[in-house]
Scaffold this motif. Structure first.
Motif, PDB file in Angstrom:
ATOM      1  N   ILE A  11      85.339 -68.384  -3.985  1.00 22.16           N
ATOM      2  CA  ILE A  11      85.596 -66.976  -3.730  1.00 22.16           C
ATOM      3  C   ILE A  11      84.290 -66.175  -3.647  1.00 22.16           C
ATOM      4  CG2 ILE A  11      85.872 -66.145  -6.092  1.00 22.16           C
ATOM      5  CD1 ILE A  11      88.146 -65.280  -3.195  1.00 22.16           C
ATOM      6  N   THR A  14      82.837 -66.353  -0.176  1.00 20.40           N
ATOM      7  CA  THR A  14      83.815 -65.721   0.708  1.00 20.40           C
ATOM      8  C   THR A  14      83.711 -64.208   0.618  1.00 20.40           C
ATOM      9  OG1 THR A  14      85.292 -67.612   0.451  1.00 20.40           O
ATOM     10  CG2 THR A  14      86.262 -65.576   1.279  1.00 20.40           C
ATOM     11  N   ILE A  15      83.620 -63.679  -0.592  1.00 19.46           N
ATOM     12  CA  ILE A  15      83.467 -62.236  -0.766  1.00 19.46           C
ATOM     13  C   ILE A  15      82.146 -61.773  -0.178  1.00 19.46           C
ATOM     14  CG2 ILE A  15      83.144 -60.426  -2.497  1.00 19.46           C
ATOM     15  CD1 ILE A  15      85.274 -61.850  -4.177  1.00 19.46           C
ATOM     16  N   PHE A  18      82.598 -61.555   3.547  1.00 20.35           N
ATOM     17  CA  PHE A  18      83.398 -60.391   3.948  1.00 20.35           C
ATOM     18  C   PHE A  18      82.624 -59.086   3.782  1.00 20.35           C
ATOM     19  CE2 PHE A  18      87.432 -62.967   3.245  1.00 20.35           C
ATOM     20  CZ  PHE A  18      87.631 -63.144   4.604  1.00 20.35           C
ATOM     21  N   LEU A  19      81.836 -58.970   2.725  1.00 22.64           N
ATOM     22  CA  LEU A  19      81.041 -57.751   2.545  1.00 22.64           C
ATOM     23  C   LEU A  19      79.964 -57.612   3.616  1.00 22.64           C
ATOM     24  CD1 LEU A  19      80.657 -57.642  -1.343  1.00 22.64           C
ATOM     25  CD2 LEU A  19      82.060 -56.155   0.097  1.00 22.64           C
TER      26      LEU A  19
END
Length: 111
Positions: A11, A14-15, A18-19
Motif C-alpha cells: 500500500i 501504491t499511495i 497515486f499522490l
C-alpha cells in the motif's frame, strides 16, 4: 550471519504513486503549472504553449508510470510475487518522479 529481510507493505508505494499522479494531473490539467510558471512579464499564451509542449513530454513518462502501477496490481504474476510487484511498482514510482521532474525543469525553462 542471518540475512534480515524487510518487507514493505504494497500500500505504501501504491499511495505514493497515486499522490504523485494527483500532483502531476493537477499541475497539467488544473492549471497549477500555468500558475507556477507563467506569471512573469511574458505573454501568457507564449508561456502556455511552451508549457504545453513540456506537459506532452512529461505525459510520456506519466503514461509509463500509470501503466507500471496498473500492471503491478492487475497482472497475476506480479501480484503473486512480492519481488516482482516491488520492481514493477518501483518502476512506476520512479517514472512518476521523472514525469514530475520533466514538468518542473521544463516549466522553469518555459519562464
Amino acid at each position: 550471519m542471518a540475512r534480515i529481510q524487510l518487507r514493505v507493505s504494497p500500500i505504501i508505494p501504491t499511495i505514493a504513486s497515486f499522490l504523485l499522479a494527483a500532483l502531476w494531473a493537477l499541475s497539467v490539467f488544473a492549471g497549477w503549472g500555468l500558475e507556477a510558471f507563467c506569471q512573469g512579464g511574458e505573454s501568457a499564451s507564449t508561456c502556455s504553449q511552451r508549457l504545453g509542449t513540456v506537459s506532452t513530454v512529461s505525459g510520456l513518462f506519466a503514461a509509463l508510470a500509470a501503466s507500471c502501477t496498473a500492471a503491478a496490481w492487475l497482472i497475476p504474476w506480479s501480484r503473486q510475487d512480492p519481488r516482482t510487484f516491488g520492481r514493477v511498482m518501483g518502476a512506476g514510482v520512479g517514472a512518476w518522479v521523472v514525469a514530475e521532474g520533466v514538468l518542473f525543469l521544463g516549466g522553469l525553462m518555459a519562464r
